[in-house]
Design an enzyme around this catalytic site. Structure first.
Site, PDB file in Angstrom:
ATOM      1  N   LYS A 156       0.854  -1.206   0.000  1.00  0.00           N
ATOM      2  CA  LYS A 156       0.000   0.000   0.000  1.00  0.00           C
ATOM      3  C   LYS A 156       0.887   1.254   0.000  1.00  0.00           C
ATOM      4  CE  LYS A 156      -1.670   1.683   4.069  1.00  0.00           C
ATOM      5  NZ  LYS A 156      -1.423   3.107   4.351  1.00  0.00           N
ATOM      6  N   ASN A 157       1.874   1.288   0.908  1.00  0.00           N
ATOM      7  CA  ASN A 157       2.645   2.516   1.062  1.00  0.00           C
ATOM      8  C   ASN A 157       3.650   2.742  -0.059  1.00  0.00           C
ATOM      9  OD1 ASN A 157       1.102   3.030   3.246  1.00  0.00           O
ATOM     10  ND2 ASN A 157       2.654   2.486   4.763  1.00  0.00           N
ATOM     11  N   CYS A 203      -5.115  12.664  12.615  1.00  0.00           N
ATOM     12  CA  CYS A 203      -5.624  11.334  12.266  1.00  0.00           C
ATOM     13  C   CYS A 203      -6.069  10.719  13.583  1.00  0.00           C
ATOM     14  CB  CYS A 203      -4.543  10.501  11.594  1.00  0.00           C
ATOM     15  SG  CYS A 203      -3.330   9.888  12.744  1.00  0.00           S
ATOM     16  N   ARG A 213      -0.586  15.004  12.763  1.00  0.00           N
ATOM     17  CA  ARG A 213       0.350  14.447  11.780  1.00  0.00           C
ATOM     18  C   ARG A 213       0.899  15.657  11.010  1.00  0.00           C
ATOM     19  NH1 ARG A 213      -1.062   9.158  10.251  1.00  0.00           N
ATOM     20  NH2 ARG A 213       0.738   9.165   8.882  1.00  0.00           N
ATOM     21  N   ASP A 224       4.128   0.614  12.263  1.00  0.00           N
ATOM     22  CA  ASP A 224       2.906   0.055  11.675  1.00  0.00           C
ATOM     23  C   ASP A 224       2.671  -1.398  12.088  1.00  0.00           C
ATOM     24  OD1 ASP A 224       3.152   1.836   8.503  1.00  0.00           O
ATOM     25  OD2 ASP A 224       2.587   2.454  10.520  1.00  0.00           O
ATOM     26  N   ARG A 244      -8.815  -0.180   4.069  1.00  0.00           N
ATOM     27  CA  ARG A 244      -7.945   0.862   3.490  1.00  0.00           C
ATOM     28  C   ARG A 244      -6.582   0.273   3.156  1.00  0.00           C
ATOM     29  NH1 ARG A 244      -7.478   6.468   6.466  1.00  0.00           N
ATOM     30  NH2 ARG A 244      -6.038   6.575   4.711  1.00  0.00           N
TER      31      ARG A 244
HETATM   32  C1  EPZ Z   1       4.259   6.939   6.475  1.00  0.00           C
HETATM   33  O1  EPZ Z   1       3.514   8.013   7.014  1.00  0.00           O
HETATM   34  C2  EPZ Z   1       3.285   5.786   6.353  1.00  0.00           C
HETATM   35  N1  EPZ Z   1       2.192   6.161   5.457  1.00  0.00           N
HETATM   36  C3  EPZ Z   1       2.713   5.444   7.732  1.00  0.00           C
HETATM   37  O2  EPZ Z   1       1.908   4.277   7.562  1.00  0.00           O
HETATM   38  C4  EPZ Z   1       3.851   5.107   8.691  1.00  0.00           C
HETATM   39  O3  EPZ Z   1       3.325   4.916   9.981  1.00  0.00           O
HETATM   40  C5  EPZ Z   1       4.870   6.252   8.704  1.00  0.00           C
HETATM   41  O4  EPZ Z   1       5.322   6.551   7.366  1.00  0.00           O
HETATM   42  C6  EPZ Z   1       6.090   5.920   9.558  1.00  0.00           C
HETATM   43  O5  EPZ Z   1       6.727   4.781   9.042  1.00  0.00           O
HETATM   44  C7  EPZ Z   1       2.379   6.061   4.124  1.00  0.00           C
HETATM   45  O6  EPZ Z   1       3.448   5.700   3.663  1.00  0.00           O
HETATM   46  C8  EPZ Z   1       1.210   6.433   3.254  1.00  0.00           C
HETATM   47  P1  EPZ Z   1       6.502  10.074   8.596  1.00  0.00           P
HETATM   48  P2  EPZ Z   1       4.182   9.487   7.056  1.00  0.00           P
HETATM   49  O7  EPZ Z   1       6.527  11.373   7.885  1.00  0.00           O
HETATM   50  O8  EPZ Z   1       5.021   9.718   5.860  1.00  0.00           O
HETATM   51  C9  EPZ Z   1       6.911  13.294  11.998  1.00  0.00           C
HETATM   52  C10 EPZ Z   1       0.024   2.926   7.713  1.00  0.00           C
HETATM   53  O9  EPZ Z   1      -0.449   2.372   8.726  1.00  0.00           O
HETATM   54  N2  EPZ Z   1       6.745  14.300  10.935  1.00  0.00           N
HETATM   55  O10 EPZ Z   1       7.607   9.092   8.319  1.00  0.00           O
HETATM   56  O11 EPZ Z   1       3.111  10.455   7.351  1.00  0.00           O
HETATM   57  C11 EPZ Z   1       5.649  12.505  12.239  1.00  0.00           C
HETATM   58  O12 EPZ Z   1       4.793  13.191  13.107  1.00  0.00           O
HETATM   59  C12 EPZ Z   1       0.499   4.350   7.803  1.00  0.00           C
HETATM   60  O13 EPZ Z   1       0.208   2.365   6.621  1.00  0.00           O
HETATM   61  C13 EPZ Z   1       6.919  15.641  11.248  1.00  0.00           C
HETATM   62  O14 EPZ Z   1       7.191  16.000  12.391  1.00  0.00           O
HETATM   63  O15 EPZ Z   1       5.115   9.366   8.341  1.00  0.00           O
HETATM   64  C14 EPZ Z   1       6.180  11.242  12.851  1.00  0.00           C
HETATM   65  O16 EPZ Z   1       6.420  11.446  14.226  1.00  0.00           O
HETATM   66  C15 EPZ Z   1       0.142   4.996   9.131  1.00  0.00           C
HETATM   67  N3  EPZ Z   1       6.759  16.570  10.256  1.00  0.00           N
HETATM   68  C16 EPZ Z   1       7.511  11.038  12.140  1.00  0.00           C
HETATM   69  O17 EPZ Z   1       7.839  12.304  11.555  1.00  0.00           O
HETATM   70  C17 EPZ Z   1       6.467  16.211   8.973  1.00  0.00           C
HETATM   71  O18 EPZ Z   1       6.363  17.100   8.099  1.00  0.00           O
HETATM   72  C18 EPZ Z   1       7.474  10.017  11.019  1.00  0.00           C
HETATM   73  O19 EPZ Z   1       6.406  10.355  10.148  1.00  0.00           O
HETATM   74  C19 EPZ Z   1       6.301  14.840   8.680  1.00  0.00           C
HETATM   75  C20 EPZ Z   1       6.446  13.909   9.679  1.00  0.00           C
END
Ligand code: EPZ
Length: 420
Positions: free
Chosen positions: A22-23, A116, A121, A304, A396
């Protein structure tokens, strides 16, 4: 509205195939904004999120054709450059259109994703990244409005390793003028796969697979095809389904290299694991030992998989701790697992799970994708009947998970309920 009705206690056995990730497909699809032409993504999973992403991109003028496990895309040029709130509130990954839109068309109007199920997020890294590349960004009435004549290469350093921000800035930098360096880039396989796909489209990216990516911007890209990598989180979820029922299963068409942290933890609590080129077999012990885990960025234990692992530890032979380092409040599944008889205490981002003799079936509520998966896993082992409500969350990110679990011997049915 549907629910799952699960009669627990069946040991899972047999073999099941893992679907495409998915991701991965969610960041490959927006890459089609970057060049006109025809694309074909094979090994794609049939998921609500893929449909949501195609709906968003179709609203901009890109055409889609969904086959059983492939997606054909035709980009004859975009009509609009907006991602309205109606799309983005349903799926946070819609933010991925920001980088490609600004990079190719010099304009993007993308709704802020909002929170979310488990808290804020933020997308500050996405916004700061495209500003560093020269875009003028304003936030107006909940929208990110980004403009640029042409993005210019820059040095971008993420203070947090972010999957989404790395993907977004990568897709912005490939058409920028000059060289971009991305420091502290995410190493998740889905990001690596995107980088290789962009290379196929003609992008000049080097050091793929390291935390420092070098991108030499080009003037134009071309469309390309891709075979989507297996879903490592679905693979981990299916392995944990076999484990929680103390069954013996084989998951095929997966990439064991992407599962190392999960396999290592399964081995440390007593499971026998055999690894092939594209399969993993699990052999269960008589008793499941507890082990402490911390979620980390790749290749650490994935956030995840945290909820699913908690279900397994809830019937372990002792206490374990789960420290959630990526999202400090990703514990919506805890109250629902407690309804099934689990003994879990949460303090800030640490959950202490005291293993219990048995879980007992009950009605439980899904709150988000991976929390729902943890409730299904717990239902597979709980005595009696468990009903998991609002399973649209599951759909989803898991392709007909009940069919895969049934194939392994689970007693699980999808039942329609006339609920709001
Ligand atoms: C991706 O989300 C995945 N989603 C998430 O999977 C997964 O949990 C996450 O990566 C972490 O591995 C998809 O790929 C569609 P991040 P993403 O940016 O990109 C902080 C699922 O269950 N952050 O790596 O949104 C954030 O708050 C989903 O399949 C900022 O601070 O995650 C978090 O603490 C849920 N500022 C950390 O970074 C930003 O601008 C990692 O988030 C962006 C992120």
């Amino acid at each position: 509205m549907y629910k799952f009705v699960i009669n627990g206690g069946k040991k899972l056995s047999g073999e099941v195939k893992v679907s495409g990730a998915k991701n991965s497909v969610l960041c490959l699809m927006p890459a089609a904004i970057l060049a006109n032409g025809n694309y074909k993504f094979s090994n794609t999973p049939n998921l609500i999120d893929s449909i949501s992403m195609s709906n968003l991109l179709s609203s901009m003028g890109i055409e889609f054709k969904f086959e059983e496990n492939s997606i054909e895309i035709q980009n004859n040029g975009l009509k609009t450059f907006e991602a309205p709130y109606e799309f983005v509130k349903k799926m946070r990954a819609s933010i991925y259109v920001l980088g490609p839109l600004v990079s190719r068309y010099g304009y993007a109007k993308v709704s802020l994703p909002g929170g979310c199920a488990w808290g804020p997020r933020p997308v500050n890294l996405h916004i700061e990244g495209i500003e560093k590349l020269g875009a003028k960004v304003e936030i107006e009435q909940g929208y990110i409005i980004a403009k640029a004549d042409r993005l210019k290469g820059a040095k971008i350093e993420f203070n947090v390793s972010s999957v989404g921000a790395t993907a977004n800035i990568l897709m912005a930098a490939v058409l920028a003028k000059g060289t971009t360096t991305i420091e502290n880039a995410a190493l998740e396989p889905e990001v690596i796969s995107l980088a290789y796909f962009l290379q196929k489209m003609g992008a000049k990216i080097s050091s793929i697979g390291t935390k420092t990516l070098e991108i030499e911007g080009v003037d134009e890209l071309n469309s390309a095809n891709e075979n989507v990598i297996p879903d490592r989180i679905e693979a981990g979820t299916l392995l944990t389904a076999g484990a929680i029922t103390k069954g013996n299963i084989k998951i095929s068409r997966c990439n064991p290299n992407h599962l190392e942290s999960i396999i290592s933890k399964l081995r440390s609590v007593g499971f026998g694991i055999t690894i092939g080129d594209d399969f993993v077999s699990l052999l269960s012990p008589n008793s499941i030992e507890p082990v402490d885990i911390e979620t980390e960025i790749y290749p650490g234990f994935p956030t995840d998989m945290q909820a699913q692992w908690m279900s397994l530890m809830s019937i372990a032979n002792g206490s374990s701790t789960i420290r959630e380092n990526i999202y400090f409040d990703r514990f919506n599944h805890v109250p629902e697992l407690i309804r099934l008889g689990a003994n879990i205490d949460v303090d800030k981002n640490i959950a202490v799970v005291k293993g219990v003799e048995k879980l007992t079936g009950a009605k439980v509520m899904s709150t988000d994708l991976r929390a729902s998966a943890s409730l299904v896993l717990a239902g597979l082992v709980a005595e009696g009947t468990t009903e998991v409500l609002r399973i649209y969350h599951l759909d989803r990110g898991y392709e007909k998970i009940e069919n895969k679990l049934k194939k392994l011997g689970a007693d699980i049915e999808r039942v329609y309920i006339d609920e709001f």
